[in-house]
Design a protein around this motif. Structure first.
Motif, short mmCIF file in Angstrom:
data_model
loop_
_atom_site.label_atom_id
_atom_site.label_comp_id
_atom_site.label_asym_id
_atom_site.label_seq_id
_atom_site.Cartn_x
_atom_site.Cartn_y
_atom_site.Cartn_z
N ARG A 282 0.84 -1.21 0.00
CA ARG A 282 0.00 0.00 0.00
C ARG A 282 0.87 1.26 0.00
N HIS A 283 2.04 1.21 0.66
CA HIS A 283 2.93 2.37 0.68
C HIS A 283 3.81 2.44 -0.57
N TYR A 284 4.12 1.25 -1.16
CA TYR A 284 5.00 1.21 -2.34
C TYR A 284 4.33 0.36 -3.42
N PRO A 285 3.28 0.87 -4.03
CA PRO A 285 2.52 0.05 -5.01
C PRO A 285 3.33 -0.33 -6.25
N GLN A 286 4.38 0.41 -6.57
CA GLN A 286 5.20 0.12 -7.76
C GLN A 286 6.37 -0.82 -7.45
N LEU A 287 6.42 -1.37 -6.24
CA LEU A 287 7.55 -2.20 -5.84
C LEU A 287 7.62 -3.47 -6.69
N ARG A 288 8.78 -3.69 -7.30
CA ARG A 288 9.04 -4.92 -8.05
C ARG A 288 10.45 -5.40 -7.66
N VAL A 289 10.61 -6.72 -7.57
CA VAL A 289 11.93 -7.25 -7.19
C VAL A 289 12.28 -8.43 -8.09
N ASP A 290 13.55 -8.71 -8.20
CA ASP A 290 14.03 -9.87 -8.94
C ASP A 290 14.37 -11.02 -7.99
N VAL A 291 14.91 -10.68 -6.81
CA VAL A 291 15.33 -11.69 -5.84
C VAL A 291 14.69 -11.36 -4.50
N LEU A 292 13.96 -12.32 -3.96
CA LEU A 292 13.28 -12.14 -2.68
C LEU A 292 13.83 -13.11 -1.65
N LYS A 293 14.28 -12.59 -0.50
CA LYS A 293 14.60 -13.45 0.62
C LYS A 293 13.29 -13.70 1.35
N LEU A 294 12.75 -14.91 1.22
CA LEU A 294 11.42 -15.21 1.75
C LEU A 294 11.35 -14.95 3.25
N GLY A 295 10.25 -14.35 3.68
CA GLY A 295 10.06 -14.03 5.08
C GLY A 295 9.88 -15.27 5.94
N HIS A 296 10.39 -15.22 7.17
CA HIS A 296 10.17 -16.23 8.20
C HIS A 296 10.55 -17.63 7.71
N HIS A 297 11.65 -17.73 6.93
CA HIS A 297 12.24 -19.02 6.54
C HIS A 297 11.29 -19.88 5.70
#
Length: 741
Positions: free
Chosen positions: A639-654
């Protein structure tokens, strides 16, 4: 695999050139002898490889299920502490395996010197190589000991004596008895006697004698030639007192030395020295004429024939390198010889330990003659008094305590150089140049050596590539973000076991000294600019104090409000005089880095929902590090960063189902997902729901559970970037060690 092929090819070419040259010189018999000496070790090495593969196949057949197993062990091969039991034993088919599990309640049975049969329940698995670059090579060490598997003991059902009348059994029995007598001595005497006489270097010795290792004095406590010659001199003196004939005394020594070698655990340095002494004696008795290099070469061949795997171990390499050096500088004075030995061993020590303290030269010059001429004989005398009179010489314990205090104090004095791990070819080249200088001094050769060392140092400390490395710290997170030329070094979380908030007096177990810190030192990193702590959980920040103790940390960043967490501040307070603690919130950046803070939006105490989320672009790839952020807060970020795009995600909570909401993954559209979770963790991470979400969104997963440490490098001359993993993916059977973007 490519590196191995290049090494083998270059070795065969070099050998062929040498043999061709010998043949051209019409030394045909010598050429055939050299060819035989080459083929024999190759055949033995091939046989050892086939045997190892067969044993690994047997272990694979037993792996995966809980089984009832009969394990045969000698008491001197078992270490039983409050933390647990571990050791080396044999299966019924004589296959050697290591084992570990809960502490033995029936510890009194270990006081026997007989072999034991343990009926246990547990799971066998193959010995794994280190899951992080720079960490100790457990697989190579296990191979050198003939160990092919690891047994996780869940229950010890029965313990029985299983005596054996073999020579090996008798040697273990004498060793058990000798160690048991040493354990009755005061603490420092006990540690020194066990290490020096029986090759049993305890955890207590390693903890109390850190300075000895840092000052490169650990060779004094390795069973080697020094012990053999001191014991030989002691035996000959005793023979003189008893009026034995010289021939009788020498013959007795040659019979007793191999027995002592077995009782002392068969350390490679001691085994090498014993073989050399035995050769000298029997050659003299048989009236064969041989030189020192002949003894050295034949000993090397025999050791390789008996155990080809030992060649990969530091103890083997250092023992033969230093004995070779001793032969070449045999006419030098004691001071000159000590300096030469330190110089020759330095490239090899840097390859394994990554750092050097200039005071190690001074310490070796001062302490080596004191140790060999005074302390070691004093320890022998104390052990004799313990055996005969059940007492030790007054003042020896205090003297050893002073020795430890002095070495520990010197090791923390200014002057430590974090060199990093030089490439193998520079180690060989530098060692060769040092030997050339020893043979004949020349300023040109000295300058060439200085240039080689200087260029290697700059190559390590000013790398052209940057990296983002995800360490395998088990059930936890620890990520290195390093810019090219080491412009900034940032650590996101430190990993750790769930005892960061342990009660007073409860021991704290740190993993970083064996997982992350060795890698940092191998890269020449001794200073960390930023440590970013995502939140308060011990599996993310439990090893923080290890980094604050061992390295220079400029700044520690925490999520907004976590400085109000009294448990955290209690741990941080002793370090606030040497590091800066900074609280950050969404919209800020980590100075001198490309990392932007996307969360938290409100203050908290450092719970999962307060996790610091970082975003950065490296080598054309957009990375997002989310800590243990829950799904509701992931959607708040959108909601704060609607244009957020990533190539590599470190998945949350393992990889837990509490994170990685399907709508969040669809919105940011990652191509690669990184999971950092412990093998066989009790939480079931990564959860099946998360894996389904990733498959549905075509996210390629890399999991430290199955591939070990994950390293992304970018930049360099060609500007390329790629992912490299420590292992191949054992879960899917696919090779995952090169993912180029």
């Amino acid at each position: 695999m490519w590196t191995i092929m290049v090494d083998v090819t270059s070795g065969l070419i070099a050998t062929g050139v040498v043999l061709w040259r010998i043949w051209r010189l019409r030394m045909r018999h010598f050429c055939l002898l050299n060819l035989l000496s080459l083929l024999l070790p190759l055949l033995v090495g091939w046989h050892a490889q086939q045997t190892n593969q067969h044993e690994q196949q047997q272990i694979q057949e037993l792996a995966g299920t809980v089984r009832t197993i009969n394990l045969f062990v000698f008491p001197d091969q078992v270490v039983n502490t409050k933390a647990g039991v571990k050791g080396i034993g044999e299966l019924a088919n004589h296959q050697r395996i290591s084992f570990h599990g809960r502490a033995l309640k029936q510890a009194t049975v270990l006081h026997t010197s007989d072999r034991l049969r343990l009926q246990v329940q547990g799971t066998i698995s193959p010995v794994q190589s280190a899951s992080n670059w720079g960490a100790f090579d457990g697989l190579g060490f296990a191979r050198s000991l003939g160990v092919s598997g690891d047994l996780q003991v869940s229950e010890i059902q029965k313990i029985q004596r299983a005596p054996t009348s073999s020579l090996t059994g008798w040697l273990h029995r004498w060793r058990s008895w000798g160690i048991a007598q040493a354990k009755k001595m005061p603490r420092q005497l006990r540690n020194y006697v066990q290490s020096l006489l029986f090759g049993d270097r305890t955890a207590d010795f390693r903890t109390s004698s850190t300075g000895i290792k840092k000052l490169n004095l650990i060779h004094l406590f390795s069973l080697a030639g020094m012990h053999v010659y001191v014991l030989l001199n002691l035996w000959m003196w005793l023979a003189t007192v008893l009026h034995l004939r010289k021939e009788t005394a020498e013959g007795g020594a040659m019979l007793l030395l191999p027995l002592y070698c077995g009782v002392a655990g068969g350390a490679i340095g001691l085994f090498r020295a014993t073989l050399t002494v035995e050769q000298r004696y029997w050659m003299r008795r048989l009236r064969f004429s041989s030189g020192g290099m002949d003894y050295w070469a034949l000993t090397l061949m025999l050791c390789l024939l008996l155990n080809p795997w030992a060649v990969a171990q530091l103890g083997f390499q250092l023992s033969f390198l230093l004995s070779f050096t001793m032969y070449h500088c045999r006419t030098a004075g004691n001071l000159q010889k000590t300096l030469i030995l330190n110089l020759v061993s330095l490239p090899l020590l840097l390859y394994y330990f990554y750092e050097w303290h200039w005071l190690s030269l001074v310490a070796n010059v001062i302490f080596v003659p004191i140790f060999t001429g005074f302390l070691f004989p004093l320890l022998l005398l104390n052990y004799g008094c313990q055996l005969l009179f059940q007492t030790t010489i007054w003042g020896t314990e205090t003297l050893l305590q002073w020795f430890n205090q002095i070495t520990n104090w010197l090791s923390v004095a200014p002057g430590s150089v974090s060199f990093g791990q030089p490439p193998g070819w520079t180690v060989i080249l530098a060692t060769g140049l040092i030997f050339i200088l020893i043979e004949k001094w020349s300023w040109k050769r000295a300058i060439a050596l200085i240039i080689l060392v200087g260029c290697t140092f700059l190559m390590i400390h000013l790398p052209l590539t940057g990296e983002i490395s995800f360490f395998d710290v088990g059930q936890g997170d620890s990520i290195l973000v390093r810019e090219p030329l080491n412009r900034s070094v940032t650590l996101i979380d430190t990993g750790g076991k769930p005892n960061f908030f342990a009660k007073e007096g409860q021991p704290t177990v740190h993993l970083a000294p064996t997982t992350t810190i060795p890698y940092l030192k191998s890269q020449g990193i001794s200073r960390i600019d930023n440590v970013c702590l995502s939140h308060q959980d011990a599996d993310h920040i439990g090893d923080l104090t290890s980094f604050l103790d061992e390295m220079t940390v400029k700044r520690v960043y925490i999520p907004w409000g976590m400085d109000q967490n009294q448990h955290f501040m209690q741990k941080m307070r002793p370090y606030l005089h040497k590091t800066q603690l900074i609280s950050v919130k969404a919209g800020q950046t980590i100075p001198e880095t490309r990392l932007q803070v996307l969360h938290p939006f409100r203050p908290g105490l450092g719970e999962n929902q307060d996790s610091m989320v970082l975003y950065g672009k490296f080598g054309g790839q957009r990375f997002l590090f989310t800590g243990d952020l829950p799904q509701a807060d992931e959607l708040e970020i959108l909601r704060h960063y609607p244009q957020l795009r990533v190539d590599v995600l470190k998945l949350g909570h393992h990889g837990s189902k509490t994170s990685s909401a399907a709508s969040f993954i669809r919105a940011i559209a990652p191509q690669i997902g990184i999971i950092s979770a412990g093998r066989k963790n009790r939480y079931g991470h990564p959860n099946q729901e998360t894996l389904v979400t990733m498959r549905q969104n075509h996210v390629h997963l890399l999991n430290t559970q199955t591939v070990g440490m994950i390293r992304y490098r970018y930049g360099g001359f060609l500007g390329q970037s790629n992912f490299i993993t420590k292992w191949k993916d054992t879960q899917h059977g696919s090779q995952s060690n090169n993912h180029t973007n």
